[in-house]
Design a protein around this motif. Sequence first.
Motif, mmCIF file in Angstrom:
data_model
loop_
_atom_site.group_PDB
_atom_site.id
_atom_site.type_symbol
_atom_site.label_atom_id
_atom_site.label_comp_id
_atom_site.label_asym_id
_atom_site.label_seq_id
_atom_site.Cartn_x
_atom_site.Cartn_y
_atom_site.Cartn_z
ATOM 1 N N LEU A 16 27.682 26.383 -21.197
ATOM 2 C CA LEU A 16 28.301 27.313 -22.149
ATOM 3 C C LEU A 16 28.277 28.766 -21.665
ATOM 4 O O LEU A 16 28.689 29.660 -22.388
ATOM 5 C CB LEU A 16 27.597 27.208 -23.512
ATOM 6 C CG LEU A 16 27.740 25.865 -24.226
ATOM 7 C CD1 LEU A 16 26.848 25.831 -25.465
ATOM 8 C CD2 LEU A 16 29.198 25.616 -24.604
ATOM 9 N N SER A 17 27.789 28.982 -20.457
ATOM 10 C CA SER A 17 27.663 30.331 -19.885
ATOM 11 C C SER A 17 26.851 31.258 -20.783
ATOM 12 O O SER A 17 27.174 32.430 -20.950
ATOM 13 C CB SER A 17 29.045 30.939 -19.619
ATOM 14 O OG SER A 17 29.753 30.157 -18.691
ATOM 15 N N ILE A 18 25.776 30.731 -21.339
ATOM 16 C CA ILE A 18 24.871 31.524 -22.176
ATOM 17 C C ILE A 18 23.744 32.023 -21.279
ATOM 18 O O ILE A 18 23.067 31.239 -20.614
ATOM 19 C CB ILE A 18 24.316 30.680 -23.348
ATOM 20 C CG1 ILE A 18 25.454 30.302 -24.285
ATOM 21 C CG2 ILE A 18 23.224 31.443 -24.087
ATOM 22 C CD1 ILE A 18 25.060 29.353 -25.395
ATOM 23 N N THR A 19 23.536 33.333 -21.265
ATOM 24 C CA THR A 19 22.552 33.919 -20.353
ATOM 25 C C THR A 19 21.314 34.470 -21.047
ATOM 26 O O THR A 19 20.442 35.021 -20.392
ATOM 27 C CB THR A 19 23.206 35.047 -19.528
ATOM 28 O OG1 THR A 19 23.724 36.024 -20.427
ATOM 29 C CG2 THR A 19 24.316 34.496 -18.639
ATOM 30 N N ASP A 24 19.152 29.919 -28.935
ATOM 31 C CA ASP A 24 18.281 28.789 -28.636
ATOM 32 C C ASP A 24 17.859 28.002 -29.878
ATOM 33 O O ASP A 24 17.712 26.787 -29.811
ATOM 34 C CB ASP A 24 17.043 29.235 -27.866
ATOM 35 C CG ASP A 24 17.347 29.457 -26.399
ATOM 36 O OD1 ASP A 24 18.528 29.341 -26.001
ATOM 37 O OD2 ASP A 24 16.402 29.750 -25.648
ATOM 38 N N GLU A 25 17.661 28.670 -31.009
ATOM 39 C CA GLU A 25 17.276 27.939 -32.224
ATOM 40 C C GLU A 25 18.398 26.992 -32.646
ATOM 41 O O GLU A 25 18.163 25.816 -32.938
ATOM 42 C CB GLU A 25 16.939 28.905 -33.351
ATOM 43 C CG GLU A 25 16.389 28.217 -34.573
ATOM 44 C CD GLU A 25 15.920 29.186 -35.646
ATOM 45 O OE1 GLU A 25 15.567 28.694 -36.734
ATOM 46 O OE2 GLU A 25 15.906 30.414 -35.423
ATOM 47 N N LEU A 26 19.621 27.489 -32.660
ATOM 48 C CA LEU A 26 20.777 26.658 -32.999
ATOM 49 C C LEU A 26 20.965 25.549 -31.966
ATOM 50 O O LEU A 26 21.143 24.379 -32.318
ATOM 51 C CB LEU A 26 22.039 27.517 -33.075
ATOM 52 C CG LEU A 26 23.363 26.761 -33.192
ATOM 53 C CD1 LEU A 26 23.414 25.943 -34.480
ATOM 54 C CD2 LEU A 26 24.525 27.741 -33.122
ATOM 55 N N LEU A 27 20.918 25.900 -30.689
ATOM 56 C CA LEU A 27 21.090 24.896 -29.633
ATOM 57 C C LEU A 27 19.991 23.838 -29.703
ATOM 58 O O LEU A 27 20.255 22.652 -29.527
ATOM 59 C CB LEU A 27 21.105 25.559 -28.259
ATOM 60 C CG LEU A 27 22.310 26.455 -27.965
ATOM 61 C CD1 LEU A 27 22.123 27.173 -26.628
ATOM 62 C CD2 LEU A 27 23.603 25.655 -27.975
ATOM 63 N N GLY A 28 18.772 24.270 -29.976
ATOM 64 C CA GLY A 28 17.659 23.337 -30.106
ATOM 65 C C GLY A 28 17.889 22.339 -31.235
ATOM 66 O O GLY A 28 17.594 21.150 -31.098
ATOM 67 N N GLU A 29 18.427 22.814 -32.344
ATOM 68 C CA GLU A 29 18.731 21.925 -33.472
ATOM 69 C C GLU A 29 19.830 20.933 -33.101
ATOM 70 O O GLU A 29 19.740 19.744 -33.415
ATOM 71 C CB GLU A 29 19.149 22.754 -34.682
ATOM 72 C CG GLU A 29 19.575 21.942 -35.878
ATOM 73 C CD GLU A 29 18.497 21.007 -36.409
ATOM 74 O OE1 GLU A 29 18.869 19.965 -36.972
ATOM 75 O OE2 GLU A 29 17.292 21.303 -36.252
ATOM 76 N N LEU A 30 20.878 21.408 -32.435
ATOM 77 C CA LEU A 30 21.955 20.519 -32.008
ATOM 78 C C LEU A 30 21.443 19.472 -31.022
ATOM 79 O O LEU A 30 21.759 18.289 -31.132
ATOM 80 C CB LEU A 30 23.099 21.321 -31.376
ATOM 81 C CG LEU A 30 23.858 22.268 -32.316
ATOM 82 C CD1 LEU A 30 24.836 23.125 -31.514
ATOM 83 C CD2 LEU A 30 24.569 21.506 -33.410
#
Length: 116
Positions: A16-19, A24-30
């Motif tokens: 996702l080109s996230i630097t 991270d909280e949202l991504l961790g939940e997903l």
Amino acid sequence: MANVASDILSRVHVRLSITDNAKDELLGELIQGVTDNIAIRVGLVAFPAVLSSIAVDASVSAYNRIGSEGLTSESIDVISSSFIDDLLEPYDKQFERYISGLVKDEGSKHKGVIFY
């Protein structure tokens, strides 16, 4: 699972080109939801690391759907969007191969080992 989840998170960042760590909280939940669903789909209590690439793909898809959950079809001018209902459906053949690769024999010294 902590190391596997961390690896998946790092790979999702790259895709996702996230630097930074802002999402991270949202991504961790997903990622947790995807890995839980994969474990259930293959009939295991814990997420198997060998399926991490599928978790990365499905997590990126889940992230890209935010704000459009449940969308089955949408047309705006010449742009059309539609999603499959089940994020994991495209991976069913891989899940079947994974499951069939597990040795089912109780007496086998290789029980739970995956063969490709």
